[in-house]
Design a protein around this motif. Structure first.
Motif, short mmCIF file in Angstrom:
data_model
loop_
_atom_site.label_atom_id
_atom_site.label_comp_id
_atom_site.label_asym_id
_atom_site.label_seq_id
_atom_site.Cartn_x
_atom_site.Cartn_y
_atom_site.Cartn_z
N ASP A 1 4.53 2.16 -9.51
CA ASP A 1 3.13 2.04 -9.08
C ASP A 1 2.98 1.87 -7.57
O ASP A 1 1.92 1.43 -7.09
N VAL A 2 4.02 2.18 -6.82
CA VAL A 2 3.95 2.11 -5.36
C VAL A 2 3.97 3.53 -4.79
O VAL A 2 4.74 4.37 -5.24
N LYS A 3 3.11 3.80 -3.82
CA LYS A 3 3.10 5.11 -3.18
C LYS A 3 4.32 5.23 -2.27
O LYS A 3 4.46 4.46 -1.32
N ILE A 4 5.18 6.18 -2.58
CA ILE A 4 6.43 6.35 -1.83
C ILE A 4 6.37 7.65 -1.03
O ILE A 4 5.98 8.70 -1.55
N TYR A 5 6.76 7.55 0.23
CA TYR A 5 6.83 8.73 1.09
C TYR A 5 8.26 8.81 1.63
O TYR A 5 8.75 7.86 2.24
N LEU B 1 0.82 -1.21 0.00
CA LEU B 1 0.00 0.00 0.00
C LEU B 1 0.85 1.26 0.00
O LEU B 1 0.59 2.19 -0.76
N LYS B 2 1.86 1.28 0.85
CA LYS B 2 2.74 2.45 0.95
C LYS B 2 4.14 2.01 1.34
O LYS B 2 4.31 1.00 2.02
N LYS C 1 16.03 4.42 -0.92
CA LYS C 1 15.46 4.35 -2.27
C LYS C 1 16.57 4.01 -3.28
O LYS C 1 16.39 3.15 -4.16
#
Length: 247
Positions: free
Chosen positions: A50-54, A26-27, A35
């Motif tokens: 396509d992955v939500k990165i924070y 999911l995140k 990274k």
């Protein structure tokens, strides 16, 4: 159907989850350096597509692991559980299987280390009691070093019922007990086998022991009381894996 999500931490746990096509991510919470490391480890495939990165600092990520006292290494992910594997379906078309089964073993660190060894030495699956399995434990995922993604884990409602079912399906159940008279290395390890380990404190429960076919032990220095369960399991898994390679 929506699945519950949970957090995992650690370089190998997060990296292997990203590699697993069956795992819903999911995140992901990363430092700039982590990274870059993901791209270095997988230069031919963008695992973060396509992955939500924070992006966070290491200090900001500390809140995800400080309560457990483990290191996040700059990697945190929110993931969903994998689809459950049905034991009956899994065994229907397979032979010469080796499963490990845990009776009342609940420590996340030990279970994680055991999962890592089981995946490393080609054990076919882990059978655990659903109610006792710490399936959302950050410590277990960290100790498993990503190997939760590489081992079939069967969560069952009742260990005894499961052992009875498997015995009826031509599985032999070997209970590991330090008081046994038989060395596990003297077993031929042919056919379908279940390696049953009990808790470090009380061992295999008396009622569960009724469903074992053989009692075996690991021979160690007589001045040493016992081995940690994850160490014991690693020794057994390695031996059986080597035995299968040469037989």
């Amino acid at each position: 159907m929506n699945k519950s999500s949970f957090f995992i931490v650690g370089k190998h746990a997060v990296f292997e989850a990203l590699k697993n096509k069956k795992r819903k991510i999911l995140k992901v919470f990363l430092t700039e350096e982590s990274k870059k490391n993901i791209h270095r480890l997988s230069p031919k495939k963008n695992l973060l597509k396509d992955v939500k990165i924070y992006f966070k600092t290491k200090k900001e990520l500390d809140k995800y692991s400080k309560n457990e006292g483990i290191l996040h290494q700059g990697y945190v992910a929110e993931i969903e559980h994998l689809e459950k594997i049905e034991l009956k379906e899994f065994i229907s078309d397979k032979n010469n299987l080796t499963f490990v089964c845990l009776d009342e073993v609940t420590d996340p660190r030990n279970i994680g280390s055991l999962i890592r060894s089981a995946a490393s030495f080609n054990i076919d699956g882990l059978i655990v009691k659903e109610r006792h399995f710490p399936k959302e434990s950050k410590l277990m995922y960290k100790s498993a070093s990503g190997c939760v993604e590489h081992l079939n884990i069967f969560e069952v409602s009742n260990i005894n019922t499961t052992l009875k079912f498997l015995r009826d399906k031509n599985f032999w159940v070997y209970g590991f007990d330090s008081k046994s008279n038989k060395d596990f290395m003297d077993v031929k390890w042919e056919g379908n086998n279940i390696l049953l380990f009990g808790s470090e404190g009380s061992g295999i429960k008396h009622h569960t022991n009724k469903y074992t076919d053989f009692s075996v032990k690991i021979n160690i220095n007589e001045n040493v009381e016992s081995l940690n369960i994850s160490n014991s399991a690693a020794i057994v898994f390695h031996h059986i894996n080597q035995h299968k390679k040469i037989s």
